[in-house]
Scaffold this motif. Structure first.
Motif, PDB file in Angstrom:
ATOM      1  N   VAL A 148      27.175  35.471  31.724  1.00 32.18           N
ATOM      2  CA  VAL A 148      28.203  36.040  30.842  1.00 32.18           C
ATOM      3  C   VAL A 148      27.595  37.101  29.927  1.00 32.18           C
ATOM      4  O   VAL A 148      28.169  38.189  29.749  1.00 32.18           O
ATOM      5  CB  VAL A 148      28.875  34.926  30.023  1.00 32.18           C
ATOM      6  N   LEU A 262      38.376  43.864  33.112  1.00 31.46           N
ATOM      7  CA  LEU A 262      38.303  42.407  33.194  1.00 31.46           C
ATOM      8  C   LEU A 262      37.975  41.941  34.603  1.00 31.46           C
ATOM      9  O   LEU A 262      37.140  41.046  34.797  1.00 31.46           O
ATOM     10  CB  LEU A 262      39.616  41.787  32.730  1.00 31.46           C
ATOM     11  N   SER A 266      34.550  40.021  35.633  1.00 33.87           N
ATOM     12  CA  SER A 266      34.533  38.699  36.268  1.00 33.87           C
ATOM     13  C   SER A 266      33.680  38.708  37.525  1.00 33.87           C
ATOM     14  O   SER A 266      32.936  37.757  37.796  1.00 33.87           O
ATOM     15  CB  SER A 266      35.958  38.262  36.601  1.00 33.87           C
ATOM     16  N   PHE A 326      36.478  30.634  37.051  1.00 34.15           N
ATOM     17  CA  PHE A 326      36.343  31.884  36.304  1.00 34.15           C
ATOM     18  C   PHE A 326      36.987  33.042  37.051  1.00 34.15           C
ATOM     19  O   PHE A 326      37.641  33.898  36.449  1.00 34.15           O
ATOM     20  CB  PHE A 326      34.861  32.178  36.048  1.00 34.15           C
ATOM     21  N   SER A 327      36.824  33.080  38.369  1.00 34.11           N
ATOM     22  CA  SER A 327      37.415  34.159  39.164  1.00 34.11           C
ATOM     23  C   SER A 327      38.937  34.089  39.144  1.00 34.11           C
ATOM     24  O   SER A 327      39.616  35.114  38.991  1.00 34.11           O
ATOM     25  CB  SER A 327      36.901  34.084  40.602  1.00 34.11           C
ATOM     26  N   ALA A 330      40.226  35.225  35.747  1.00 30.16           N
ATOM     27  CA  ALA A 330      40.169  36.677  35.595  1.00 30.16           C
ATOM     28  C   ALA A 330      41.269  37.369  36.392  1.00 30.16           C
ATOM     29  O   ALA A 330      41.856  38.358  35.928  1.00 30.16           O
ATOM     30  CB  ALA A 330      38.795  37.187  36.031  1.00 30.16           C
TER      31      ALA A 330
END
Length: 345
Positions: A148, A262, A266, A326-327, A330
């Motif tokens: 991150v 964004l 990601s 997380f993907s 995003a």
């Protein structure tokens, strides 16, 4: 009463308020954000020392299996063969032999307590008896922090340079294009290995290397978006009322291309986590006194040959769940922030 169009409502709300209202309607994205928030909470607790504090402690027997498998079968062992014959007098050979009895009496005054070690652990133990669950939590903290933070550094560099190149053009754009071509002339993985070999191991070093190498993937997209938006009517209107160049760049154009940033960020987080895993697996990543998913996979390689698969499974499962969530999160934010999907273009 006539219904107010959704586009007019969103214009009056603001970009982020309207995006959040749209994001909440995406169940997959919302669940993914909850999963990511859970990971981040565990990471925060690990950073504060509230969980996985003693991940280096040998709390179990070597290669203790997970609890659901039960304890491993005890290895067959027999008593050592006792020696026969009279004791040998070593007084003439060893000058300290007369003191052995005295030292044995003094040693009886000191009691050594052996801490019992667990035969099973929730996710098993490694070859040194360390809890795999604690290692996976601590490894998540390191790997996600590196991924991150490196993505934020790369996003900042790529966004600023892409905005300058796309908005101003001319000599500024030519210089930044030359800089971009220099970085992209060499494959990223070779640059990463070269920087890692020069700067050595360390979390800060890995973040710096990945941030300096990874900004090129975002630069071209941001540059193209700024070139497109700088000629649109809302930007020209802002210029007509006296808005400065920085205001037009970062207050007018940037919010309208945030969905592009964004999505790319990601992807960079996922890519940087993989790069950190590869570097740590090869011994070029985090230091030896710390743990990450890469070091866990490196250790699991030798254990897997002996049939001890639980460390490999734990590191893989933690990494797969976080990266997938997380993907998806995003992607949901991209849909919520995209002006075309919100009906504003």
């Amino acid at each position: 009463m006539n219904a107010v169009p959704a586009a007019k409502i969103e214009r009056s709300e603001g970009v982020w308020q309207a995006a959040w209202r749209r994001f909440k309607r995406d169940r997959v994205g919302l669940v993914s954000m909850i999963v990511v928030a859970g990971f981040l909470s565990v990471i925060a607790l690990a950073a504060l020392g509230l969980v996985a504090k003693n991940w280096q402690a040998e709390v179990g027997v070597a290669n203790a299996p997970p609890t659901f498998m039960g304890p491993a079968a005890a290895e067959a062992s027999g008593p050592a063969d006792a020696t026969t014959g009279p004791n040998v007098d070593l007084t003439s050979v060893d000058p300290l032999a007369p003191r052995y009895a005295e030292w044995a009496e003094k040693a009886k005054a000191y009691k050594t307590t052996e801490v019992p070690k667990a035969q099973t652990l929730p996710l098993g133990a490694d070859r040194m008896g360390r809890d795999v669950l604690d290692k996976a939590i601590k490894g998540t903290e390191i790997s996600v922090f590196v991924g991150v933070l490196a993505a934020l550094v790369a996003t900042l560099i790529g966004t600023v340079l892409g905005a300058l190149a796309g908005f101003f053009g001319g000599k500024v754009g030519d210089f930044l294009e030359w800089l971009y071509n220099v970085f992209t002339a060499i494959p990223d993985i070779l640059l990463i290995f070269a920087f890692a070999a020069v700067f050595g191991r360390g979390i800060g070093t890995v973040v710096m290397i990945l941030g300096l190498v990874g900004w090129t993937s975002l630069y071209r997209q941001v540059r193209a978006e700024f070139m497109k938006h700088s000629a649109r009517e809302y930007v020209r209107a802002a210029e007509a009322i006296g808005a400065s160049a920085s205001s037009r760049m970062f207050l007018h154009i940037l919010p309208n291309i945030s969905h592009v940033i964004l999505v790319r960020m990601s992807l960079m987080v996922v890519g940087f986590i993989k790069s950190e895993v590869i570097l740590s697996y090869l011994g070029l990543g985090v230091p030896v006194d710390q743990v990450s998913w890469g070091t866990m996979l490196a250790e699991a390689q030798a254990e897997l040959i002996l049939g001890h698969w639980w460390q490999l499974a734990a590191a893989t499962a933690f990494m797969a769940v976080f990266v997938t969530a997380f993907s998806l999160m995003a992607d949901a934010w991209r849909d919520a922030l995209d002006p075309k999907l919100r009906g504003l273009e």
